[in-house]
Scaffold this active site. Structure first.
Site, PDB file in Angstrom:
ATOM      1  N   SER A 124       0.838  -1.197   0.000  1.00  0.00           N
ATOM      2  CA  SER A 124       0.000   0.000   0.000  1.00  0.00           C
ATOM      3  C   SER A 124       0.867   1.239   0.000  1.00  0.00           C
ATOM      4  O   SER A 124       2.046   1.196   0.364  1.00  0.00           O
ATOM      5  CB  SER A 124      -0.943   0.013   1.216  1.00  0.00           C
ATOM      6  OG  SER A 124      -0.208   0.150   2.408  1.00  0.00           O
ATOM      7  N   CYS A 125       0.275   2.335  -0.427  1.00  0.00           N
ATOM      8  CA  CYS A 125       0.935   3.649  -0.411  1.00  0.00           C
ATOM      9  C   CYS A 125      -0.178   4.693  -0.262  1.00  0.00           C
ATOM     10  O   CYS A 125      -1.280   4.358   0.151  1.00  0.00           O
ATOM     11  CB  CYS A 125       1.777   3.861  -1.665  1.00  0.00           C
ATOM     12  SG  CYS A 125       0.833   3.891  -3.204  1.00  0.00           S
ATOM     13  N   LEU A 126       0.102   5.917  -0.615  1.00  0.00           N
ATOM     14  CA  LEU A 126      -0.900   6.968  -0.449  1.00  0.00           C
ATOM     15  C   LEU A 126      -1.939   6.966  -1.571  1.00  0.00           C
ATOM     16  O   LEU A 126      -3.134   7.048  -1.320  1.00  0.00           O
ATOM     17  CB  LEU A 126      -0.215   8.335  -0.353  1.00  0.00           C
ATOM     18  CG  LEU A 126      -1.088   9.492   0.107  1.00  0.00           C
ATOM     19  CD1 LEU A 126      -1.622   9.236   1.514  1.00  0.00           C
ATOM     20  CD2 LEU A 126      -0.289  10.784   0.084  1.00  0.00           C
ATOM     21  N   GLY A 173      -1.612   4.738  -4.650  1.00  0.00           N
ATOM     22  CA  GLY A 173      -1.669   3.516  -5.454  1.00  0.00           C
ATOM     23  C   GLY A 173      -0.539   3.359  -6.453  1.00  0.00           C
ATOM     24  O   GLY A 173      -0.263   2.253  -6.893  1.00  0.00           O
TER      25      GLY A 173
END
Length: 99
Positions: A79-81, A83
């Site tokens: 996951s990240c902020l 995508g």
């Protein structure tokens, strides 16, 4: 959120996967974790460190990230902020033989 079987996951799908003992790797930068918060039960490996981390000796990985290193067949979610970085992380992992 990205996983090889399902490139885009919803928050609920992630919660369901976590019940099945999926390793969740957050690839945001450490300052983002400090600013926006840590996702419960995730480990933070910034994208710039990911390739090296996934090739570490398992003992070194455990020492650095306080988590058992995933095998190439273990389920992993990135996951990240927004995508973009999680999709890159998925590509990195798959290029190293993770399924």
């Amino acid at each position: 959120l990205c996983a090889a079987a399902e490139p885009n996951l919803s928050y609920q799908e992630l919660k369901d996967l976590k019940k099945a003992n999926v390793l969740h790797i957050d690839v945001r930068e450490r300052w983002e974790i400090d600013r926006f918060g840590k996702i419960p039960e995730s480990i933070n490996i910034p994208l710039g460190e990911l390739m090296e981390a996934l090739q570490m000796d398992p003992m070194d990985f455990k020492q650095q990230y306080n988590q058992k290193m995933p095998s190439k067949s273990d389920p992993v979610v990135f996951s990240c902020l927004a995508g973009t970085r999680s999709k890159q992380a998925l590509g990195f992992a798959m290029s190293l033989g993770f399924s």
